[in-house]
Design a protein around this motif. Structure first.
Motif, mmCIF file in Angstrom:
data_model
loop_
_atom_site.group_PDB
_atom_site.id
_atom_site.type_symbol
_atom_site.label_atom_id
_atom_site.label_comp_id
_atom_site.label_asym_id
_atom_site.label_seq_id
_atom_site.Cartn_x
_atom_site.Cartn_y
_atom_site.Cartn_z
ATOM 1 N N SER A 81 0.815 -1.216 0.000
ATOM 2 C CA SER A 81 0.000 0.000 0.000
ATOM 3 C C SER A 81 0.847 1.263 0.000
ATOM 4 N N GLY A 82 2.178 1.107 -0.205
ATOM 5 C CA GLY A 82 3.056 2.268 -0.224
ATOM 6 C C GLY A 82 3.696 2.580 1.113
ATOM 7 N N MET A 83 3.513 1.709 2.118
ATOM 8 C CA MET A 83 4.083 1.935 3.436
ATOM 9 C C MET A 83 5.439 1.249 3.559
ATOM 10 N N ILE A 84 6.354 1.899 4.298
ATOM 11 C CA ILE A 84 7.662 1.308 4.584
ATOM 12 C C ILE A 84 8.039 1.616 6.028
ATOM 13 N N VAL A 85 9.047 0.879 6.515
ATOM 14 C CA VAL A 85 9.728 1.260 7.750
ATOM 15 C C VAL A 85 11.174 1.538 7.369
ATOM 16 N N PRO A 86 11.786 2.594 7.891
ATOM 17 C CA PRO A 86 13.123 2.976 7.438
ATOM 18 C C PRO A 86 14.221 2.025 7.883
ATOM 19 N N THR A 87 14.026 1.322 9.001
ATOM 20 C CA THR A 87 15.030 0.377 9.488
ATOM 21 C C THR A 87 14.325 -0.881 9.985
ATOM 22 N N ALA A 88 15.090 -1.938 10.179
ATOM 23 C CA ALA A 88 14.509 -3.191 10.664
ATOM 24 C C ALA A 88 13.944 -3.034 12.062
ATOM 25 N N ASN A 89 14.494 -2.102 12.841
ATOM 26 C CA ASN A 89 14.052 -1.923 14.220
ATOM 27 C C ASN A 89 12.987 -0.846 14.385
ATOM 28 N N ALA A 90 12.635 -0.186 13.287
ATOM 29 C CA ALA A 90 11.649 0.897 13.396
ATOM 30 C C ALA A 90 10.286 0.353 13.802
ATOM 31 N N THR A 91 9.576 1.129 14.597
ATOM 32 C CA THR A 91 8.252 0.708 15.057
ATOM 33 C C THR A 91 7.129 1.452 14.347
ATOM 34 N N GLU A 92 7.437 2.520 13.656
ATOM 35 C CA GLU A 92 6.401 3.314 12.985
ATOM 36 C C GLU A 92 6.592 3.247 11.472
ATOM 37 N N ALA A 93 5.532 2.898 10.770
ATOM 38 C CA ALA A 93 5.577 2.863 9.309
ATOM 39 C C ALA A 93 5.187 4.218 8.742
ATOM 40 N N THR A 94 5.775 4.560 7.597
ATOM 41 C CA THR A 94 5.461 5.829 6.930
ATOM 42 C C THR A 94 5.056 5.548 5.484
ATOM 43 N N ARG A 95 4.247 6.439 4.935
ATOM 44 C CA ARG A 95 3.798 6.278 3.553
ATOM 45 C C ARG A 95 4.707 7.096 2.636
ATOM 46 N N LEU A 96 5.137 6.477 1.537
ATOM 47 C CA LEU A 96 5.993 7.170 0.588
ATOM 48 C C LEU A 96 5.179 8.136 -0.257
ATOM 49 N N PRO A 97 5.756 9.299 -0.580
ATOM 50 C CA PRO A 97 5.046 10.249 -1.457
ATOM 51 C C PRO A 97 5.040 9.735 -2.892
ATOM 52 N N PRO A 98 4.252 10.312 -3.772
ATOM 53 C CA PRO A 98 4.260 9.895 -5.179
ATOM 54 C C PRO A 98 5.668 9.949 -5.764
#
Length: 867
Positions: free
Chosen positions: A818-835
């Motif tokens: 759906s366009g979501m990623i986590v910046p590191t393997a240990n990250a707890t919050e996912a963010t949505r990538l812009p277009p």
């Protein structure tokens, strides 16, 4: 979902350690409870500490189960926190998704009532002699069965003088609990109570193998033929974790494991589990803790023998538990027919389900293809120009193109009187069949004999038996074709031991007929559980499960594949077919109970074993070596292992620090073994070689003992992980409007969130310690790890996929994005990538590597996404 809320109290904690999240790939084996997690605490951390931490981190959760021995809990998370976020919290050691485990599929074969006394499978294992001479029955030993429950009222479980079995203080079943209720299917709410009555059948069959007594029953449900379980006086605990159909959740199974321990069970049998994984699953972690506390844990090795190597059941991978493979029973009761002067057994289809009584005018007609070989009968055109009216057609039982019902309907429509299906490769198969059409499965050797007799005289007639009889079955005494192959993802020797599991008569719920013949490692595992009860009864001391396992492996009977002159691979049979008579009479032992030589790059050139003599006198031993079959699963440099490995004779060379040794009574000696890898065999094909080290006492009355070894020629880190032969991994899309799966055209796939969904598809041919889907920007800068539409962070270890799914289609894993990623393997919050335009990279860490990226990975740039 029904859960229990927990009141939380704030207590300050200073623990800062980070745990590990063990996510699982999506497959038919790894279905999960969405939002459900098993959490294991670090040492010194307890339930209340975890509640405090979760509340401090603002995790909205509900408790499903809390464990004592496991030191952890099963929780359901209502907030956005995923498993990785939980693992990053202080005091957490490990986190797993709560997976669903299906009731194992067994091969069922109905049999007719017969007054014949069956040559028991116990003659294969020495249990018949143990019963007769040593009078061992398992009396005083408690066996817990974690399964679909049991029909405890069955007369085969009745105490002497009683007409039916019972549950309570003066019954065979003195312990038990229903964790789930009839309606539970793994996803619905459990409705526990104290009555573990079985409405599915699997648990009753399993329990009967351990300890039923159906030798002298004259009232109630009379068995098709007399039989007795391994430990007919053992005391039972029945722990029901399956409803009448469907699956069970791992957290429920773990709760049953702890209750069985707390109820004082000496032995726990689990004829469940499946699929390929690493050993670090929550049930194996708990299982090893139970064995450390003195319990015997016996687990089925799995029924994935048609899948090839690396497929031993995940639940059986514990270091201290016993993983049990299956051997086919040597004798079975079947109806027979005579043709061309020879008599052959047959099994009618389930749709026909009665004896075949065709007139002598119904003669044989083999259905041949254009090349003159026996046809599978899947095409109506096969019968063009062939008069099969009132004929019994003979076809090949290859199921790759159609199943028995379809081929039966085709033959019936063409005018055939009946159909015989020749099993491939051997044995007698279970057929669904076509209603109102006589169909039966016959052995491969019977089919070959029919063809030969037909060619000699096409006018030969059939004579169909009036009564069933005891027959020696094709493949009897050999490892079952359905039994799963090892090794595991770290080249550990699994399975551990074999037992009769093919064509086993046992109890079934009275409402479902009372008795049935079934096949599966689900049947082999309880046989070993019952054997442990006999062993524990005779030794009269408390022994750890892995200690008894060693004795059984040391004294097992070494098996050969049907028709073979060489020993079956250790990856198939483990230490061999359990021999209880040898186990209780041996005075010798070898430690350890298996030798893992690993691969060429990590080859264990020298290994030390300890040979012990617990006999009353000094004993002289001769050391020797017997090689077993080598398995080649990658003969054509294929990237997915063969369903049936090719057997080769590439053997290791073995030498000993001394070929003969005398050990005083009550003493032990260390012996150094030197191994040399096979000089033949292509390391690029990663052949698995194996064999047995034998210590033979000079005293004729003493029992020889052995230890299995196994290794892989080649570099295990180069064993293919992803099945690139079939085009995996790949990037495809789901068209939301019509549900079609499409492969994007061009180098950049454009996805409109309203109309299309990007999907990453993978197919694992072997294990990987770390699988990830990485997202890069248009300048190839790493942005993070993909998070699936279901909220799963795509970085985890993984076992392999099966060859085919339940529909017979190529099995693979898939994740929608759906366009979501986590910046590191240990990250707890996912963010949505812009277009933008993004590259999608699949990376699989090679086995036995440190995990340096990209050097230690299979890396696949599967395409670009423009959103």
């Amino acid at each position: 979902m029904k859960t229990t809320a927990v009141l939380l109290t704030l207590v300050a904690t200073t623990l800062v350690a980070a745990g590990k999240f063990h996510d699982l790939p999506h497959s038919e084996y790894n279905r999960v409870v969405n939002g459900g997690y098993i959490v294991e605490y670090q040492e010194g951390f307890h339930h209340q500490d975890t509640h405090n931490t979760l509340r401090t981190r603002k995790v909205d959760y509900m408790v499903r189960k809390e464990y004592g021995i496991f030191n952890g809990a099963a929780i359901y998370v209502n907030s956005e926190h995923d498993g990785k976020a939980l693992a990053d919290m202080p005091g957490i050691k490990n986190v797993w998704p709560i997976t669903l485990v299906s009731i194992p599929k067994t091969i069922k074969q109905k049999v007719e009532p017969s007054s014949l006394k069956m040559p028991l499978v116990h003659s294969m294992t020495g249990v018949d002699t143990v019963h007769k001479i040593y009078k061992l029955t398992g009396k005083g030993i408690k066996v817990g069965v974690i399964d679909s429950g049991v029909d405890y009222k069955h007369p085969a479980f009745a105490l002497e003088g009683a007409l039916e079995g019972c549950m309570g203080p003066n019954c065979r079943f003195q312990y038990g609990w229903d964790f789930v209720g009839d309606a539970y299917d793994g996803t619905s709410s459990p409705e526990p109570d104290s009555d573990p009555m079985d409405c599915e059948g699997h648990g009753t069959h399993v329990t009967g193998i351990i300890g039923a007594n159906a030798l002298d029953i004259t009232k109630g449900s009379e068995p098709p033929y007399p039989f007795i379980g391994v430990a007919p006086e053992a005391t039972f605990g029945a722990y029901r974790v399956f409803g009448c159909k469907g699956s069970s959740a791992v957290d429920v199974i773990m709760a049953a494991m702890e209750k069985a321990f707390n109820d004082g069970m000496d032995i726990i049998n689990m004829s469940l589990g499946g699929g390929s994984a690493y050993k670090s699953t929550p049930q194996t972690v708990l299982g090893d803790k139970l064995v450390e506390r003195g319990v015997v844990l016996v687990v089925a090795a799995g029924n994935d023998g048609a899948e090839g190597v690396w497929m031993v059941s995940d639940a059986s991978l514990g270091d201290l538990s016993s993983s049990v493979a299956s051997v086919d029973s040597s004798h079975v009761v079947y109806r027979t027919f005579t043709y061309g002067g020879a008599t052959h057994p047959y099994a009618p289809s389930l749709a026909w389900n009665k004896p075949i009584e065709l007139p002598a005018s119904a003669t044989l007609m083999p259905v041949l293809g254009k090349n003159g070989s026996l046809s599978d009968g899947c095409d109506l055109g096969t019968y063009n120009g062939v008069n099969i009216a009132d004929k019994i057609v003979l076809v090949l039982g290859d199921v790759t193109r159609c199943k028995s019902g379809e081929r039966g309907a085709i033959a019936q429509a063409a005018g055939a009187a009946g159909m015989l299906i020749m099993t491939t490769p051997l044995g007698i198969a279970s057929l669904g069949g076509t209603p109102d059409f006589p169909m039966a499965s016959i052995e491969n050797r019977a089919g070959q004999a029919l063809l030969k007799a037909y060619k000699a005289n096409p006018d030969n007639t059939f004579t169909w038996s009036k009564k069933p009889s005891v027959v020696s079955i094709e493949g009897g005494g050999a490892p079952s074709s359905f039994s799963s192959f090892g090794l595991d993802g770290e080249l550990r020797s699994k399975p551990d031991i074999s037992a009769p599991g093919g064509n086993i008569m046992s109890t079934f719920p009275l409402s479902m007929g009372g008795y049935s013949v079934q096949s599966g490692t689900s049947m082999a595992s309880p046989y070993v559980a019952g054997a442990h009860a006999l062993y524990m009864q005779t030794k009269k001391i408390k022994l750890r499960g892995d200690e008894i396992r060693k004795t059984f492996k040391n004294t097992a009977t070494l098996s050969k594949n049907y028709g073979s002159s060489s020993l079956t691979s250790v990856a198939k049979q483990g230490g061999g077919l359990i021999n209880v008579l040898r186990a209780i009479t041996t005075t010798s032992s070898i430690t350890p109970d298996h030798i893992d030589l690993l691969d060429t790059n990590r080859f264990q050139t020298t290994v030390m074993i300890t040979l012990r003599n617990d006999g009353p006198n000094a004993e002289t031993y001769t050391l020797s070596h017997i090689p077993a079959d080598t398995l080649n699963s990658y003969p054509d440099n294929n990237t997915f292992p063969l369903p049936t490995p090719q057997i080769e004779d590439n053997y290791a060379t073995v030498s000993f620090s001394q070929n003969e040794i005398t050990i005083p009574a009550g003493n032990a000696a260390a012996i150094t073994i030197s191994f040399t890898e096979p000089t033949t065999g292509d390391a690029a094909h990663f052949p698995i070689y194996s064999g047995f080290i034998i210590a033979t006492p000079k005293s004729k009355e003493s029992v020889p003992v052995h230890v299995p070894y196994s290794g892989l020629k080649g570099d295990f880190s180069r064993v293919p992980i992803m099945d690139t032969d079939k085009g995996f991994p790949a990037l495809v899309s789901l068209n939301v409007s019509n549900g079609a799966i499409e492969k994007p055209e061009g180098s950049v796939a454009t996805f409109d969130a309203n109309n299309t969904v990007p999907i990453v598809v993978t197919r694992f041919g072997s294990h990987t310690p770390s699988f990830s889907v990485r997202v890069l920007d248009d300048s190839n800068k790493f942005l993070g790890y993909m998070v699936s539409l279901q909220g799963t962070k795509l970085i985890r270890d993984s076992g392999r996929n099966p060859n085919f799914d339940q529909e017979g289609l190529v099995a693979f894993s898939q994740w929608s994005w759906s366009g979501m990623i986590v910046p590191t393997a240990n990250a707890t919050e996912a963010t949505r990538l812009p277009p933008g335009t993004y590259s999608i990279v699949v990376a699989c860490q090679r086995k036995f590597t440190q995990g340096d990226y990209p050097a230690d990975f299979e890396v696949y740039d599967i395409g670009k996404i423009k959103n």
